[in-house]
Design a protein around this motif. Structure first.
Motif, PDB file in Angstrom:
ATOM      1  N   ALA A 273       4.517  -5.723 -10.968  1.00 10.40           N
ATOM      2  CA  ALA A 273       4.407  -4.169 -10.695  1.00 10.40           C
ATOM      3  C   ALA A 273       2.765  -4.000  -9.480  1.00 10.40           C
ATOM      4  O   ALA A 273       2.824  -3.269  -8.732  1.00 10.40           O
ATOM      5  CB  ALA A 273       3.315  -3.837 -11.708  1.00 10.40           C
ATOM      6  N   ALA A 274       2.803  -5.286  -9.518  1.00  9.91           N
ATOM      7  CA  ALA A 274       1.327  -5.816  -8.220  1.00  9.91           C
ATOM      8  C   ALA A 274       1.849  -5.836  -7.075  1.00  9.91           C
ATOM      9  O   ALA A 274       1.593  -5.165  -5.887  1.00  9.91           O
ATOM     10  CB  ALA A 274       0.638  -6.535  -8.690  1.00  9.91           C
ATOM     11  N   ARG A 275       3.392  -6.392  -7.022  1.00  6.49           N
ATOM     12  CA  ARG A 275       3.946  -6.360  -5.510  1.00  6.49           C
ATOM     13  C   ARG A 275       4.236  -4.352  -5.384  1.00  6.49           C
ATOM     14  O   ARG A 275       4.169  -4.593  -4.102  1.00  6.49           O
ATOM     15  CB  ARG A 275       5.173  -7.347  -6.251  1.00  6.49           C
ATOM     16  CG  ARG A 275       4.930  -8.534  -5.372  1.00  6.49           C
ATOM     17  CD  ARG A 275       5.887  -9.406  -5.384  1.00  6.49           C
ATOM     18  NE  ARG A 275       7.589  -9.465  -6.555  1.00  6.49           N
ATOM     19  CZ  ARG A 275       7.448 -10.188  -7.008  1.00  6.49           C
ATOM     20  NH1 ARG A 275       6.492 -10.750  -7.410  1.00  6.49           N
ATOM     21  NH2 ARG A 275       8.026  -9.920  -8.403  1.00  6.49           N
ATOM     22  N   ALA A 276       4.002  -4.258  -6.050  1.00  8.23           N
ATOM     23  CA  ALA A 276       5.017  -2.214  -6.106  1.00  8.23           C
ATOM     24  C   ALA A 276       4.116  -1.641  -5.862  1.00  8.23           C
ATOM     25  O   ALA A 276       3.996  -0.530  -5.817  1.00  8.23           O
ATOM     26  CB  ALA A 276       5.598  -2.225  -6.783  1.00  8.23           C
TER      27      ALA A 276
ATOM     28  N   ALA B 253       0.473  -0.936   0.001  1.00  5.91           N
ATOM     29  CA  ALA B 253      -0.021   0.125  -0.013  1.00  5.91           C
ATOM     30  C   ALA B 253       0.793   1.297  -0.104  1.00  5.91           C
ATOM     31  O   ALA B 253      -0.101   2.532  -0.308  1.00  5.91           O
ATOM     32  CB  ALA B 253      -1.317  -0.235   1.011  1.00  5.91           C
ATOM     33  N   SER B 254       2.120   1.037   0.416  1.00  8.95           N
ATOM     34  CA  SER B 254       3.272   2.447   0.394  1.00  8.95           C
ATOM     35  C   SER B 254       4.351   2.110  -0.842  1.00  8.95           C
ATOM     36  O   SER B 254       5.423   3.200  -0.830  1.00  8.95           O
ATOM     37  CB  SER B 254       3.627   2.316   1.465  1.00  8.95           C
ATOM     38  OG  SER B 254       3.943   1.271   2.108  1.00  8.95           O
ATOM     39  N   GLY B 255       3.863   0.876  -1.375  1.00 10.91           N
ATOM     40  CA  GLY B 255       4.962   0.963  -2.883  1.00 10.91           C
ATOM     41  C   GLY B 255       5.153   1.921  -3.673  1.00 10.91           C
ATOM     42  O   GLY B 255       4.498   2.495  -3.963  1.00 10.91           O
ATOM     43  N   PRO B 256       5.901   1.817  -4.357  1.00 13.21           N
ATOM     44  CA  PRO B 256       6.237   2.469  -5.216  1.00 13.21           C
ATOM     45  C   PRO B 256       5.333   3.263  -6.659  1.00 13.21           C
ATOM     46  O   PRO B 256       5.352   4.214  -7.318  1.00 13.21           O
ATOM     47  CB  PRO B 256       7.788   2.852  -5.870  1.00 13.21           C
ATOM     48  CG  PRO B 256       8.169   1.304  -5.885  1.00 13.21           C
ATOM     49  CD  PRO B 256       7.263   0.758  -4.434  1.00 13.21           C
ATOM     50  N   LEU B 257       4.585   1.885  -6.713  1.00  9.89           N
ATOM     51  CA  LEU B 257       3.925   2.253  -7.603  1.00  9.89           C
ATOM     52  C   LEU B 257       1.852   1.859  -6.751  1.00  9.89           C
ATOM     53  O   LEU B 257       0.817   1.935  -7.809  1.00  9.89           O
ATOM     54  CB  LEU B 257       3.897   1.462  -8.709  1.00  9.89           C
ATOM     55  CG  LEU B 257       5.038   1.060  -9.507  1.00  9.89           C
ATOM     56  CD1 LEU B 257       4.814   0.252 -11.347  1.00  9.89           C
ATOM     57  CD2 LEU B 257       4.738   2.737 -10.560  1.00  9.89           C
TER      58      LEU B 257
END
Length: 406
Positions: A226-229, A184-188
Motif C-alpha cells: 500500500a505504501a508503494r502504491a 506520488a502518482s501511484g493508484p493509492l
C-alpha cells in the motif's frame, strides 16, 4: 528518465554529511532534474551557498526574512513550485521540527507548508538515531506520509564511532527520489490506509499468554504494498519478529483491547484492512503472579472472556466508516461458507479467505492461497507469495476505489 524535467527542492541540513549534497545535486542535474536548494544556517557552517549555487545554477535560499523573496511569501512559493522536496542530510533537529510542526527558519517553514511529497535522508550519530525521541519522530513522520532513505551503517565522523546513522549515498538517494516520484502518482496516492497485522498476546500471568501462530508476514506485506502504491499507511502490529515495512507508521500493541484502541485512534481512514489474527478470548482475570502447580495434578481453572471484534467494530461504524473494509478469514474447514457469513455479519466489503490447516503451512510460511469473497462472488487466486498476494489485493482495492469515484 523518471526525474528528467522534474523539479526537486533540496533542503540541506546542518551536518558533516552536507558535503554529500553537492554530489547529489550533480547526479540529479545530469539526469535532467531542476534542483533548487535551501540551506539551514547550520548547513552554511559545513558547505557554502556559493558551492551549492554553482552546482544548481540557481540562487540558494537561506533566510526566512529575506525582503526580496518574502514580499511574495517566498517560503510558500518554494514549497509549491516543486514536484518533490528532499531533505538531505536530515538532522535529528530537522526531523524533530518536521514531526512537531515547528517552523522557525526557512527550511522548516517550507517543510511545514509543503503539499508535495517529501523524502528525507537522515544523518546523525548512532546514539541520536536510536534515541526514543528520534524514534517517535520518525514514526510520526512515516505516518504523515514522509518517505525515508537510509540511514546506513558505518563509520561516523567522530573518531572510533560506528553504527547506524550515516546518510545514504547520493546514488541511493537518486534511486529513492525516482521511487518516490513514481509513488506520488501511484493508484493509492493521497489515500489513507489502516492495517492490522500479526497476533495478539492475551496474558494469563506475567510469564504465560494465549496466542496463535500468526507471523504478521501477510499484514506487513500488505502495508508495504500500500505504501508503494502511494498511500499513507498506519500499521497496527501485534507482537512480531519481522522488520517494520518502509515508509509506514507502525503502532505496536500486545492485546486485542490495545489493538482496538489503536485502530479507533487511527481512524478516519479511506481503507481499513484487518489482517491481524486477533485472539478470540482472553483470561477474564489474569494473575499478577506466576500461577504455580498445587501438587494436585489438576490444571488451574481459567475463566475466559470474549475479546472485542475489531473488524465488526470498524465495518459497522455509523459515522466515519472507511470507504472499504477488508477482513481476513483464517479457517480450517468450510472456508467459503464461513467467509460469506463473516462478510455479512461484520459489515466488510471483502473477506480474504485462506485455509490455515496445518498441512498448508500458511501460518508462519511465505506463501498463501486465498479466495477473495465479496457480495459479487468468490474470486479464486493461485498460490502466491505473501508479497504477491499483497500486491494483488492492493490493486483490487485501488480499482474498487476508482470505480466508486472515491
Amino acid at each position: 528518465m523518471m526525474i528528467a524535467g522534474r523539479r526537486i527542492l533540496l533542503v540541506i541540513g546542518g551536518g558533516i554529511a552536507a558535503y554529500k549534497s553537492l554530489e547529489l545535486i550533480r547526479r540529479l542535474r545530469e539526469r535532467g532534474a531542476t534542483v533548487r536548494a535551501v540551506m539551514t544556517p547550520a548547513a552554511c557552517q559545513f558547505i557554502t551557498p556559493l558551492s551549492v549555487g554553482a552546482l544548481t545554477a540557481d540562487r540558494v535560499f537561506t533566510d526566512l526574512f529575506d525582503r526580496e523573496d518574502e514580499h511574495d511569501v517566498g517560503h510558500i512559493r518554494l514549497a509549491r513550485e516543486a514536484d518533490l522536496i528532499v531533505a538531505a542530510p536530515a538532522t535529528a533537529d530537522l526531523l524533530a521540527k518536521m514531526a512537531n510542526g515547528l517552523a522557525n527558519d526557512l527550511a522548516s517553514t517550507i517543510l511545514l507548508a509543503a503539499k508535495v511529497p517529501v523524502l528525507v535522508a537522515p544523518a546523525m550519530n548512532p546514539a541520536m538515531w536510536q534515541h526514543p525521541a528520534t524514534r517517535r519522530n520518525v514514526a510520526q513522520l512515516a505516518g504523515d506520509g514522509v518517505a525515508f532513505v537510509g540511514p546506513n551503517s558505518g563509520a561516523m565522523a567522530e573518531a572510533g564511532e560506528a553504527g547506524e546513522g550515516r546518510m545514504a549515498e547520493p546514488l541511493e538517494i537518486v534511486a529513492a527520489i525516482e521511487r518516490r516520484l513514481s509513488v506520488a502518482s501511484g493508484p493509492l496516492a493521497g489515500k489513507s490506509v489502516l492495517i492490522t497485522s500479526g497476533p495478539t498476546h492475551e496474558p494469563i500471568d506475567p510469564v504465560r499468554y494465549i496466542a496463535n501462530r500468526s507471523s504478521g508476514k501477510q499484514g506487513h506485506a500488505i502495508a508495504a504494498a500500500a505504501a508503494r502504491a502511494g498511500a499513507r499507511v498506519t500499521l497496527v502490529s501485534g507482537p512480531v519478529t519481522i522488520p517494520d515495512p518502509a515508509g509506514v507508521r507502525v503502532l505496536r500493541v500486545e492485546t486485542a483491547r490495545e489493538m482496538l484502541q489503536a485502530v479507533e485512534a487511527a481512524l478516519p481512514a479511506d481503507v481499513a484492512i484487518m489482517a491481524a489474527a486477533v485472539a478470540d478470548w482472553r483470561v477474564a482475570s489474569g494473575s499478577g503472579q506466576k500461577i504455580k502447580k498445587d501438587g494436585s495434578g489438576k490444571p488451574p481453572a481459567l475463566s475466559l472472556a470474549e475479546n472485542p471484534d475489531i473488524l465488526a467494530t470498524v465495518g459497522t461504524l455509523a459515522e466515519g466508516r472507511p470507504c472499504l473494509v477488508v477482513g481476513f478469514a483464517a479457517e480450517t474447514q468450510n472456508l467459503i461458507d464461513n467467509a460469506r457469513a463473516k462478510l455479512q455479519r461484520k459489515g466488510a466489503d471483502f473477506i480474504v479467505a485462506n485455509d490455515v490447516s496445518p498441512e498448508t503451512g500458511v501460518m508462519g510460511g511465505d506463501a498463501n492461497t486465498v479466495r477473495l469473497v465479496s457480495r459479487d462472488g468468490v474470486e479464486d487466486w493461485p498460490t502466491l507469495s505473501k508479497e504477491d498476494v499483497a500486491e494483488r489485493l492492493v490493486a483490487v482495492i485501488a480499482a474498487k476505489l476508482a470505480d466508486s469515484g472515491e
